[in-house]
Write an enzyme that holds these catalytic residues in place. Structure first.
Site, short mmCIF file in Angstrom:
data_model
loop_
_atom_site.label_atom_id
_atom_site.label_comp_id
_atom_site.label_asym_id
_atom_site.label_seq_id
_atom_site.Cartn_x
_atom_site.Cartn_y
_atom_site.Cartn_z
N TYR A 162 0.84 -1.21 0.00
CA TYR A 162 0.00 0.00 0.00
C TYR A 162 0.87 1.25 0.00
CZ TYR A 162 -3.27 3.53 1.69
OH TYR A 162 -4.02 4.67 1.83
N HIS A 194 -10.43 -0.77 9.99
CA HIS A 194 -9.45 -0.13 10.88
C HIS A 194 -9.92 -0.26 12.34
CE1 HIS A 194 -8.05 1.78 7.10
NE2 HIS A 194 -6.89 1.62 7.69
#
Ligand code: GDP
Length: 308
Positions: A128, A171
């Protein structure tokens, strides 16, 4: 002003569209940005700026488990979006993240924008991180060679009402809200939190980030990326206590050391944003958590990542 916003159904894109309802949103439902034959996505002509929020994003575990997918999808999307914006002569504001900064050994805290490429990122999310660093590099290269007005912004950990509540890809804030909520309704005496609880994170309410991005879209045309997040740090343990307190969970909290901690911290400086003239205030964490939790409770189980 109206904009074309990619990632329109995501946490950040949906807040930008709520603040700028005349803007046009693109999501996977109406346009697959990884499809390189789709360069026509921004040809409806009602805007001159694209805000690029679309990305394959995920929490610490998903980033490690699917490291190549994160790299591939983001590079493909970015190639496509930048090419289209170059051809359409659009201004472009692209969203990066503080988790792409170099790991602690290479930088001075707080993280300032000039340190973005000073060393490798943390090993847990390098796919990422490099894909997003390439977005910054490509934006600068297009600016230099083709004169494109391409800028980038760097939020820290975002949270808010339209988050992803899937426990394996989400998250920490949405995951903990869901875990405490389900523990309360199922009368569970224990909630498990990943890692040691010691890492420090900065959290920005997604609506604040959306406001700042719209302000920058109007007022900033520079090459240098801009950190935009709330620079207040909190430990994961204290975050868990704040969420459990707000939700009135009375059981115990157990830390699972077999799960990854990720980076220990990544504090960021917003001095550059302030120097550009941004005078706003951030929503305090407790206030943002309260709104997020209330909205989650009203909609559950009809929230992203729980109901498909
Ligand atoms: P990161 O900033 O990229 O590490 O993003 P995350 O939100 O995934 O994780 C932040 C911190 O929260 C890490 O130290 C995780 O170990 C910790 N954490 C604790 N419980 C959870 C959980 O249930 N889900 C996630 N994603 N993280 C958790």
């Amino acid at each position: 002003m109206s904009y074309l916003v990619t990632g329109a159904t995501g946490l950040l894109g949906s807040e930008i569209l709520a603040l700028s309802p005349e803007s046009v949103g693109l999501s996977t439902k109406n346009c697959n940005l990884t499809d390189t034959s789709r360069l026509d996505f921004c040809q409806n002509g009602k805007f001159n700026t694209v805000i690029h929020c679309a990305a394959k994003v995920g929490g610490v575990k998903a980033n490690t488990d699917y490291v190549a997918d994160f790299f591939d999808s983001n590079v493909r999307m970015n190639m496509n979006v930048l090419q289209a914006c170059k051809e359409g002569r659009f201004k472009l504001v692209s969203v990066l993240s503080t988790c792409i900064y170099p790991d602690s050994a290479y930088v001075k805290y707080p993280l300032s924008e000039d340190q973005l490429h000073l060393g490798p990122p943390h090993h847990t999310n390098f796919g990422y991180a490099y894909s997003k660093r390439m977005l910054e590099v490509q934006s600068r290269a297009y600016r230099q060679q083709f004169g494109c007005n391409f800028t980038t912004v760097i939020p820290n950990n975002l949270y808010g009402v339209n988050d992803n509540y899937d426990l394996s890809s989400g998250h920490v804030i949405p995951s903990l809200i869901r875990k405490f909520h389900e523990a309360i309704i199922n009368k569970k005496k224990e909630v498990v939190i990943w890692g040691t609880g010691k890492p420090l994170r900065e959290f920005t309410f997604a609506r604040d980030a959306a406001q700042i991005i719209l302000w920058l879209a109007e007022n900033y045309n520079g090459e240098k990326p801009v950190n935009i997040g709330n620079p207040e740090q909190v430990s994961i343990e204290n975050l868990a206590l704040a969420i459990s307190g707000e939700m009135r969970y009375s059981g115990t909290i157990r830390f699972d050391n077999t799960k990854p901690d990720g980076q220990f911290m990544k504090p960021s400086s917003n001095q550059f944003l302030r120097s550009l003239g941004w005078k706003g205030e951030y929503t305090p964490l407790r206030e943002g958590l309260k709104e997020t939790i209330n909205s989650f409770k009203v909609r559950y189980p009809n929230v992203r990542g729980v109901m498909i």
